[in-house]
Enzyme design. Structure first.
Site, PDB file in Angstrom:
ATOM      1  N   ARG A  83       0.855  -1.178   0.000  1.00 56.20           N
ATOM      2  CA  ARG A  83       0.000   0.000   0.000  1.00 56.20           C
ATOM      3  C   ARG A  83       0.901   1.240   0.000  1.00 56.20           C
ATOM      4  O   ARG A  83       1.731   1.401   0.899  1.00 56.20           O
ATOM      5  CB  ARG A  83      -0.897  -0.006   1.240  1.00 56.20           C
ATOM      6  N   HIS A 127      -2.765  10.977   1.057  1.00 51.99           N
ATOM      7  CA  HIS A 127      -2.148  10.743   2.367  1.00 51.99           C
ATOM      8  C   HIS A 127      -1.499  12.065   2.794  1.00 51.99           C
ATOM      9  O   HIS A 127      -0.288  12.154   2.983  1.00 51.99           O
ATOM     10  CB  HIS A 127      -1.159   9.583   2.298  1.00 51.99           C
ATOM     11  N   GLU A 172      -6.991   8.357   6.739  1.00 52.22           N
ATOM     12  CA  GLU A 172      -7.205   8.987   8.035  1.00 52.22           C
ATOM     13  C   GLU A 172      -7.637  10.443   7.943  1.00 52.22           C
ATOM     14  O   GLU A 172      -6.894  11.347   8.355  1.00 52.22           O
ATOM     15  CB  GLU A 172      -5.948   8.876   8.907  1.00 52.22           C
ATOM     16  N   ASN A 302      -7.051   1.612  10.270  1.00 49.01           N
ATOM     17  CA  ASN A 302      -5.702   1.824  10.787  1.00 49.01           C
ATOM     18  C   ASN A 302      -5.802   1.823  12.298  1.00 49.01           C
ATOM     19  O   ASN A 302      -6.641   2.512  12.864  1.00 49.01           O
ATOM     20  CB  ASN A 302      -5.147   3.181  10.331  1.00 49.01           C
ATOM     21  N   TYR A 304      -3.491   1.717  16.067  1.00 50.86           N
ATOM     22  CA  TYR A 304      -2.235   1.699  16.819  1.00 50.86           C
ATOM     23  C   TYR A 304      -2.444   1.469  18.311  1.00 50.86           C
ATOM     24  O   TYR A 304      -1.737   0.709  18.936  1.00 50.86           O
ATOM     25  CB  TYR A 304      -1.457   3.009  16.604  1.00 50.86           C
ATOM     26  N   GLU A 379      -3.233  -0.198   8.266  1.00 50.17           N
ATOM     27  CA  GLU A 379      -2.022   0.205   8.989  1.00 50.17           C
ATOM     28  C   GLU A 379      -2.064  -0.382  10.388  1.00 50.17           C
ATOM     29  O   GLU A 379      -3.098  -0.324  11.053  1.00 50.17           O
ATOM     30  CB  GLU A 379      -1.910   1.732   9.162  1.00 50.17           C
TER      31      GLU A 379
HETATM   32  C1  PNW Z   1      -0.789   7.420  10.859  1.00 53.22           C
HETATM   33  N1  PNW Z   1      -2.655  10.448  16.189  1.00 53.22           N
HETATM   34  O1  PNW Z   1      -0.622   8.670  11.441  1.00 53.22           O
HETATM   35  C2  PNW Z   1      -0.466   7.681   9.409  1.00 53.22           C
HETATM   36  O2  PNW Z   1      -1.396   7.178   8.500  1.00 53.22           O
HETATM   37  C3  PNW Z   1       0.939   7.363   9.043  1.00 53.22           C
HETATM   38  O3  PNW Z   1       1.321   8.173   7.985  1.00 53.22           O
HETATM   39  C4  PNW Z   1       1.831   7.503  10.267  1.00 53.22           C
HETATM   40  O4  PNW Z   1       3.188   7.402   9.957  1.00 53.22           O
HETATM   41  C5  PNW Z   1       1.397   6.441  11.252  1.00 53.22           C
HETATM   42  O5  PNW Z   1       0.016   6.530  11.533  1.00 53.22           O
HETATM   43  C6  PNW Z   1       2.162   6.448  12.563  1.00 53.22           C
HETATM   44  O6  PNW Z   1       1.953   7.644  13.266  1.00 53.22           O
HETATM   45  C7  PNW Z   1      -1.128   9.030  12.640  1.00 53.22           C
HETATM   46  O7  PNW Z   1      -2.112  11.441  16.716  1.00 53.22           O
HETATM   47  C8  PNW Z   1      -0.607  10.167  13.207  1.00 53.22           C
HETATM   48  O8  PNW Z   1      -3.651   9.892  16.676  1.00 53.22           O
HETATM   49  C9  PNW Z   1      -1.110  10.644  14.385  1.00 53.22           C
HETATM   50  C10 PNW Z   1      -2.156   9.967  14.996  1.00 53.22           C
HETATM   51  C11 PNW Z   1      -2.692   8.813  14.435  1.00 53.22           C
HETATM   52  C12 PNW Z   1      -2.168   8.350  13.247  1.00 53.22           C
END
Ligand code: PNW
Length: 478
Positions: A83, A127, A172, A302, A304, A379
């Protein structure tokens, strides 16, 4: 968390896609080549004080020149899918007018290289690298930007629709709207909550118009999706009605504001009410919701880390740490009655807690909210402080544990009935981590930023075993 619980290596569905993800500004470099002009991220990163160490994407990991080697690495690792994102300012430098052939040609070469190695390309149209000229004309808070996006989508669809089957309109939009226009920690760095809500609506409209435009020029077999970073929001005290209300409010602002119109054709009433002190939502015009509510072929999520909230006294002083970067301005409009908390337990270099159950929760929620829609984890990954050891290898057992835990959560969701078709590890390569610059390494492949040398980390080898066998090795393997 269950990231350390041993699981027997169990098979994923045979067609499951094992992928990795990147984005244009984070890896390409070559910012002045082949007609490209500045995006809002060039302007922002070149503004003193906006990124760690003043880092920019000028060179990044030089992928624009090294894409052949990078595809060869993916092939060696046995990845089935990749991707990437297309840089709008390479295709339409001013955000308007005809496509620049040299800009499109780069992506055609990249895609052909992927296809020649049997790797399925998945292209994200946006993006975060809005052409600067469109920001100068008002950016996402301006309605016209959505129409400009649809035109750009059509140009790219015409050029690459014959060879790319998987399309993602936006990555996002929450980050674009609220980190870009409310907290200002992302480009273009504005801090105007009312504008950020208009931006969210126009991003939704851009998605709908863009999906329609792609549909009109591409073969019907192609798949169109959007990647959302809906949060798994949790109340600090699940029995406290005030904390539950806080969690609902943040869920509306993180997820409902996009899911509502995109999946159901309506904004949540609770969101419109909660934000009424900032906007009357007159930016929503007749017919917008039908345009936004386009049929989709898949949904990208996505993930995390989860978000932990409680009710707070709006007049209380003090920072409301929420893990979204340092700013006095909140990315959550009209939510000064909500406090954010660190989830206890293990954390990554981003300070984000490791919690695979959040991914399972999110997948099951989409399974209920969007029945019948195939899902992709577009992601998931973690930043750690990786350095090559004396042996030249990069040992990153924490990342292996993170990936293992989250992939086990995906597999559990599939067992529980979710239709998850693939997983894209973030990220293929160490790269420009936005406001954090090059400090945070998310890559499965280590990059020496001085020499541009690539070294697959232990986690890449672990992931490669998973990709090649279609089943999870134990976290201790490698
Ligand atoms: C995502 N937050 O970014 C993006 O899609 C990527 O480009 C990035 O490198 C990756 O996650 C890791 O950070 C985010 O603050 C940036 O919640 C900030 C946030 C979430 C996702």
């Amino acid at each position: 968390t269950d990231s350390t619980t041993p699981v027997t290596p169990a098979a994923f569905p045979p067609a499951f896609l094992w992928g990795a993800a990147t984005s244009a500004y984070q890896i390409e470099g070559a910012v002045r080549e082949d007609g490209r002009t500045p995006s809002i991220w060039d302007t922002f990163s070149h503004t003193p004080g906006k990124t760690a160490g003043g880092d920019t994407g000028d060179i990044a990991v030089d992928h624009y020149h090294r894409y052949r080697d990078d595809v060869a690495l993916m092939a060696e690792l046995g990845l089935g899918a990749y991707r990437f994102s297309i840089a709008w300012p390479r295709v339409q430098p001013t955000g308007r007018g005809p496509a620049v052939q040299r800009g499109l040609d780069f992506y055609r070469r990249l895609v052909d290289e992927l296809l020649a190695h049997g790797i399925k390309p998945a292209a994200t149209l946006y993006h975060w690298d809005l052409p600067q000229e469109l920001e100068d004309a008002g950016g996402w808070p301006e309605r016209d930007t959505a129409y400009r996006f649809a035109e750009y989508a059509q140009l790219v669809g015409e050029a690459l629709g014959d060879r790319v089957e998987q399309w993602i309109t936006l990555n996002e939009p929450w980050c674009s709207a609220f980190l870009g226009y409310a907290s200002g920690v992302h480009a273009p760095g504005r801090t105007d909550p009312a504008a950020s809500l208009r931006a969210a609506h126009h991003l939704n409209l851009a998605h709908g118009l863009g999906a329609k435009a792609l549909r009109s020029v591409m073969p019907a077999r192609n798949s169109i999706a959007i990647s959302l970073n809906s949060a798994a929001v949790r109340p600090l005290s699940p029995d406290d009605p005030a904390d539950l209300a806080a969690a609902r409010k943040i869920d509306d602002l993180a997820s409902g504001i996009f899911h509502g119109p995109i999946l159901k054709g309506a904004y949540p009433e609770s969101l419109l009410t909660a934000t009424s002190s900032l906007t009357d939502w007159s930016c929503i015009q007749d017919g917008d919701l039908d345009l936004i509510h386009q049929p989709l072929d898949a949904l990208g999520l996505n993930y995390y880390t989860p978000t932990l909230v409680s009710a707070a006294d709006p007049d209380a002083e003090g920072p409301r740490a929420d893990g979204h970067g340092a700013s006095e301005h909140s990315p959550w409009p009209a939510a000064d009655d909500v406090a954010f908390h660190q989830v206890p337990g293990e954390r990554t270099e981003m300070g984000w807690s490791v919690d695979p159950t959040g991914l399972h929760e999110l997948i099951m929620r989409y399974t209920r909210d969007a029945p019948g829609l195939p899902l992709y984890v577009t992601e998931n990954g973690a930043a750690y402080d990786d350095k090559p050891g004396a042996d030249g290898a990069v040992h990153d057992p924490e990342r292996i544990a993170y990936l293992h835990g989250h992939l086990a959560a995906v597999r559990r969701a599939i067992t529980d009935g979710a239709d998850v078709r693939g997983y894209y590890l973030w990220s293929l390569l160490d790269n420009f981590e936005w406001a954090y610059g090059y400090e945070k390494r998310f890559g499965a492949i280590h990059v020496d930023y001085a020499s541009q040398e690539r070294t697959p980390k232990a986690s890449a080898l672990w992931y490669s075993r998973a990709a090649k066998s279609g089943a999870l090795p134990g976290p201790e393997a490698i």
